[in-house]
Design a protein around this motif. Structure first.
Motif, mmCIF file in Angstrom:
data_model
loop_
_atom_site.group_PDB
_atom_site.id
_atom_site.type_symbol
_atom_site.label_atom_id
_atom_site.label_comp_id
_atom_site.label_asym_id
_atom_site.label_seq_id
_atom_site.Cartn_x
_atom_site.Cartn_y
_atom_site.Cartn_z
ATOM 1 N N ASN A 133 -4.947 4.728 1.007
ATOM 2 C CA ASN A 133 -4.606 3.805 -0.076
ATOM 3 C C ASN A 133 -5.317 2.415 -0.113
ATOM 4 N N ILE A 134 -5.331 1.865 1.275
ATOM 5 C CA ILE A 134 -6.079 0.557 1.462
ATOM 6 C C ILE A 134 -7.518 0.583 1.058
ATOM 7 N N LYS A 135 -8.208 1.752 1.519
ATOM 8 C CA LYS A 135 -9.614 1.771 1.233
ATOM 9 C C LYS A 135 -9.704 2.129 -0.527
ATOM 10 N N ASP A 136 -8.904 2.972 -0.983
ATOM 11 C CA ASP A 136 -8.788 3.317 -2.317
ATOM 12 C C ASP A 136 -8.790 1.968 -3.329
ATOM 13 N N ALA B 200 0.740 -1.134 -0.241
ATOM 14 C CA ALA B 200 0.007 -0.070 0.054
ATOM 15 C C ALA B 200 0.875 1.260 -0.166
ATOM 16 N N ARG B 201 1.907 1.173 -0.806
ATOM 17 C CA ARG B 201 2.890 2.589 -0.759
ATOM 18 C C ARG B 201 2.727 2.947 -2.061
ATOM 19 N N GLY B 202 1.882 2.539 -2.986
ATOM 20 C CA GLY B 202 1.791 2.937 -4.375
ATOM 21 C C GLY B 202 2.693 2.450 -5.281
ATOM 22 N N LYS B 203 3.484 1.272 -5.151
ATOM 23 C CA LYS B 203 4.144 0.811 -6.154
ATOM 24 C C LYS B 203 3.613 0.443 -7.307
ATOM 25 N N THR B 204 2.393 -0.176 -7.377
ATOM 26 C CA THR B 204 1.682 -0.662 -8.616
ATOM 27 C C THR B 204 0.961 0.543 -9.220
ATOM 28 N N TYR B 205 0.665 1.497 -8.558
ATOM 29 C CA TYR B 205 0.290 2.907 -8.950
ATOM 30 C C TYR B 205 1.335 3.527 -9.946
ATOM 31 N N ILE B 206 2.719 3.577 -9.246
ATOM 32 C CA ILE B 206 3.733 4.062 -9.944
ATOM 33 C C ILE B 206 4.005 3.330 -11.334
ATOM 34 N N ALA B 207 4.095 1.935 -11.116
ATOM 35 C CA ALA B 207 4.572 1.148 -12.012
ATOM 36 C C ALA B 207 3.563 1.410 -13.504
ATOM 37 N N GLU C 90 -15.275 -9.956 -2.087
ATOM 38 C CA GLU C 90 -16.303 -10.587 -1.109
ATOM 39 C C GLU C 90 -16.074 -10.637 0.063
ATOM 40 N N ARG C 91 -15.063 -9.735 0.706
ATOM 41 C CA ARG C 91 -14.783 -9.916 2.096
ATOM 42 C C ARG C 91 -15.323 -8.363 2.789
ATOM 43 N N ASP C 92 -15.666 -8.637 3.977
ATOM 44 C CA ASP C 92 -16.232 -7.586 4.466
ATOM 45 C C ASP C 92 -15.164 -6.317 4.930
ATOM 46 N N PRO C 93 -15.516 -5.219 4.469
ATOM 47 C CA PRO C 93 -14.223 -3.991 4.247
ATOM 48 C C PRO C 93 -13.658 -3.754 5.436
ATOM 49 N N ASP C 94 -14.246 -3.746 6.581
ATOM 50 C CA ASP C 94 -13.486 -3.741 7.942
ATOM 51 C C ASP C 94 -12.468 -4.821 8.348
ATOM 52 N N GLU C 95 -13.057 -5.950 8.255
ATOM 53 C CA GLU C 95 -12.216 -7.335 8.279
ATOM 54 C C GLU C 95 -11.209 -7.342 7.285
ATOM 55 N N ALA C 96 -11.252 -6.935 6.150
ATOM 56 C CA ALA C 96 -10.174 -6.738 5.010
ATOM 57 C C ALA C 96 -9.177 -5.750 5.326
ATOM 58 N N THR C 97 -9.659 -4.698 5.724
ATOM 59 C CA THR C 97 -8.642 -3.629 6.172
ATOM 60 C C THR C 97 -7.810 -4.045 7.414
ATOM 61 N N GLU C 98 -8.317 -4.707 8.361
ATOM 62 C CA GLU C 98 -7.571 -5.102 9.376
ATOM 63 C C GLU C 98 -6.700 -6.341 8.850
ATOM 64 N N ASP C 99 -7.146 -7.059 8.233
ATOM 65 C CA ASP C 99 -6.127 -8.111 7.599
ATOM 66 C C ASP C 99 -5.087 -7.601 6.789
ATOM 67 N N LEU D 263 -6.774 -16.966 -4.582
ATOM 68 C CA LEU D 263 -7.260 -15.650 -3.947
ATOM 69 C C LEU D 263 -7.605 -15.768 -2.477
ATOM 70 N N ASN D 264 -7.928 -14.710 -1.894
ATOM 71 C CA ASN D 264 -8.505 -14.751 -0.422
ATOM 72 C C ASN D 264 -7.460 -15.301 0.453
ATOM 73 N N LEU D 265 -6.066 -15.031 0.471
ATOM 74 C CA LEU D 265 -5.081 -15.630 1.416
ATOM 75 C C LEU D 265 -5.244 -14.739 2.437
ATOM 76 N N PRO D 266 -5.000 -15.367 3.921
ATOM 77 C CA PRO D 266 -5.201 -14.733 5.049
ATOM 78 C C PRO D 266 -3.909 -13.921 5.199
ATOM 79 N N HIS D 267 -3.627 -13.053 6.098
ATOM 80 C CA HIS D 267 -2.447 -12.276 6.361
ATOM 81 C C HIS D 267 -1.275 -13.289 6.604
#
Ligand code: ATP
Ligand code: F6P
Length: 464
Positions: free
Chosen positions: A137-140, A18-25, A150-159, A54-58
Motif C-alpha cells: 500500500n505504501i509503495k502503491d 496505509a490501511r486503505g481508508k481513503t481507498y474505501i472512502a 520529490e522524496r527518495d522512495p526508500d527514505e519516504a517508505t522508512e519515514d 507538505l513534506n512533514l517529517p514523521h
C-alpha cells in the motif's frame, strides 16, 4: 435514489495509516454518487496539508509533539465543521470523514458532535496486520502522495513506517458498543458489524462486504451490429446483421489475444443479439436479464426521426435531461442504474469478466468505473465492434479500446440531432472528436490513430 428528507449519514473512517481508508472512502463515494446519492469526502489530510504544508517529517505525527497534535486537531475540527455545514446548507446525504480517528476519545467527540445535529454516524474501520499488504500500500499510493513529493522512495517508505509507529502508540480499535460500525479485517477476511440501522447504512455495509483489492480487469463489448442498427431502429430483439455476425466470429481471436490464458466468464443480456455475439466464445456463460437494453416503451422499434416526428415534446425533454427522461411505458437511465446495481456488486466480487451487452447498459456500468456524472453518462461513447478493457487502480481506472476491423453503423446520437448513420465499410470510431490525421488515418482527440487494429489497446483519456 432520492434523498428522504432528513436522512444524513456520516461515514467516519478509522484505522492506522496505509490501511486503505481513503481507498474505501473513494469507492463508497463513487458508488453512492453513481446511485444518485449526494456524497462528499472530507479528508483531514488535505486540511492538514493546507494548514501546515507538505513534506512533514514523521516526528510531526508523534503524539508527544504538542504543536503537531494541536495542528492535527485543528485540521480535524475544520473538516468536521465543513462537513456539518455541507449537510445543513448543501443538503448533503452522505458525508465521508476520512482520517485515522484512532482513539476512543476522538470517536466519542465525533459521535457526540454529529448526533447532536441529527446526523447518523457509521464508523468504518479497516484493520490490517499483514506487513506485506501494508508495504504494498505504501509503495502503491503513499510514495506518490503530496506528503512525499520529490522524496527518495526508500527514505519516504522508512519515514512512513515511522509515522505508522507513532499512530500505533495511541491506536485503539473500535469496540465501543454504543457506536454503529463495520470493521473490515485483513481486506475482507473477516467483518465485524455492530448496530447497523436503516436501509442506506445496510446498503453501504453490503457494498463494503463485496469489495476486494485483487487486481482485476473487466471487458465490455456491445453486441455485434444488429439488423435494427442497420435500419436505425432502437430497442427490439433483432438478430445480428452479416457484419455483426463477422464480429461475433472474430471475437474469440481478439479475446484470446488480449485476455490471454486468464480464466474468463462471459455475461450476456437475455437478448438475441448479445447471445448470438457470444455464441462462438468457449467460456462459461451467464445470462442476466438486468443486462438487457434500456426499455424504450412505446418507442420500441422506432427510429429517432420517427420519435421526433411522433413525440416531439418527449424528444426535446430527453435532450434536456437524458439521464432522468423516462420513455413512456419504459425506462430512464436512472432506472437502468438501479437495475444494474446487482451487476455492479457482482462485478466488484469477481475478476475477469467479459460483459456483452448494449449501448445504454454499458454506459451505466462504464460510468460507475470511470466516475462519469449523470450528465456525462448517457453520452458516453461506446462504439460497436470494440472491446473496452477497464483496469481499476486504487484511485483511478485505466481504459483501453480494442477495435475489430469489421465496419458498422454508428448508433451514437449527439444531443439535438437524429441518428448519424455511416454505411461504408470502414471502421467507424465513436471516440470523441474523431478526425482525419495527417496521413489520412482516423485519429482520436490526442491524435492517436484509431485504425482497424487487432490486439493493440488504445487508451482514451478518462475522467478519474
Ligand atoms: P492514510 O491514513 O495514510 O491516509 P489510508 O488508510 O487512507 O492511509 P490508502 O491511501 O487508502 O490508505 O491506501 C490505499 C491502498 O490500500 C491501496 O493500495 C488499496 O489497494 C489498499 N487497500 C484497500 N482496501 C484495503 C483494506 N481493506 N485493507 C488494507 N489495504 C487496503
Ligand atoms: O441504437 C441502439 C440502442 O442500443 C437502442 O436500442 C437504445 O435505445 C439506444 O441505443 C440507447 O442509446 P441512447 O440512450 O443514446 O438513445
Amino acid at each position: 435514489m432520492n434523498k428522504s428528507s432528513d436522512l444524513r449519514i456520516a461515514c467516519v473512517m478509522v484505522g492506522l495509516p496505509a490501511r486503505g481508508k481513503t481507498y474505501i472512502a473513494y469507492k463508497v463515494s463513487r458508488y453512492l454518487a453513481w446511485l444518485g446519492i449526494k456524497t462528499q469526502i472530507f479528508s483531514v489530510g488535505n486540511y492538514r496539508r493546507k494548514l501546515v504544508g507538505l513534506n512533514l517529517p514523521h516526528a510531526f505525527f508523534d503524539s508527544h509533539n504538542t504543536e503537531g497534535v494541536k495542528k492535527r486537531r485543528e485540521a480535524a475540527a475544520c473538516a468536521l465543521n465543513d462537513m456539518i455545514t455541507w449537510f445543513e446548507k448543501d443538503d448533503g446525504t452522505v458525508g465521508i470523514f476520512d482520517a485515522t480517528n484512532s482513539s476512543k476519545k476522538t470517536r466519542a467527540w465525533i459521535n457526540e458532535t454529529l448526533a447532536a445535529r441529527n446526523i447518523q454516524v457509521l464508523f468504518i474501520e479497516s484493520v490490517c496486520d499483514d506487513d506485506d499488504i501494508i508495504l504494498c500500500n505504501i509503495k502503491d499510493v503513499k510514495l506518490s502522495s503530496p506528503d512525499y513529493s520529490e522524496r527518495d522512495p526508500d527514505e519516504a517508505t522508512e519515514d512512513f513506517m515511522k509515522r505508522i509507529k507513532h499512530y500505533e502508540e495511541t491506536y485503539e480499535t473500535v469496540t465501543e458498543e454504543n457506536l454503529t460500525y463495520i470493521k473490515l479485517v485483513n481486506v475482507g477476511s473477516q467483518y465485524i458489524i455492530n448496530m447497523i440501522r436503516g436501509y442506506l447504512e445496510s446498503r453501504i455495509v453490503y457494498y463494503l462486504m463485496n469489495l476486494h483489492t485483487r487486481p482485476k480487469r473487466i471487458w465490455f463489448s456491445r453486441h455485434g451490429e444488429s439488423l435494427f442498427n442497420l435500419e436505425d431502429k432502437i430497442g427490439g430483439d433483432a438478430g445480428l446483421s452479416p457484419r455483426g455476425e463477422q464480429y461475433a466470429l472474430k471475437l474469440p481471436e481478439l479475446v484470446r489475444q488480449n485476455i490471454g490464458d486468464r480464466p474468463l466468464t462471459v455475461w450476456t443480456s437475455s437478448m438475441t443479439r448479445t447471445i448470438q455475439t457470444a455464441r462462438h466464445l468457449d467460456f462459461p456463460k451467464k445470462q442476466w436479464k438486468a443486462l438487457d437494453e434500456l426499455d424504450t416503451g412505446v418507442c420500441d422499434g422506432m427510429t429517432y426521426d420517427e420519435i421526433e416526428a411522433k413525440y416531439p415534446d418527449d424528444f426535446a425533454r430527453r435532450d434536456e435531461d437524458k439521464f432522468n427522461y423516462r420513455y413512456r411505458g419504459g425506462e430512464s437511465y436512472r432506472d437502468l442504474v438501479l437495475r444494474l446495481e446487482p451487476v455492479i456488486m457482482d462485478l466488484e466480487r469477481h475478476e475477469n469478466i467479459l460483459i456483452i451487452s448494449h449501448q445504454a447498459t454499458i454506459r451505466c456500468m462504464y460510468a460507475y468505473f470511470m466516475g462519469l456524472s449523470h450528465e456525462q453518462l448517457p453520452y458516453a461513447r461506446i462504439p460497436l465492434h470494440t472491446i473496452i478493457e477497464l483496469k481499476p487502480k486504487a484511485f483511478s481506472c485505466e481504459e483501453k479500446l480494442y477495435h475489430i476491423d469489421v465496419g458498422s453503423v454508428d448508433t451514437y446520437r449527439p444531443k439535438g440531432q437524429t441518428a448519424r448513420k455511416l454505411k461504408d465499410d470502414k471502421l467507424v470510431s465513436n471516440i470523441p472528436v474523431s478526425s482525419e490525421g495527417a496521413s489520412g488515418e482516423i485519429v482520436d482527440s490526442n491524435n492517436a490513430p484509431i485504425l482497424p487494429i487487432k490486439s493493440i489497446g488504445i487508451a482514451r483519456t478518462n475522467t478519474c
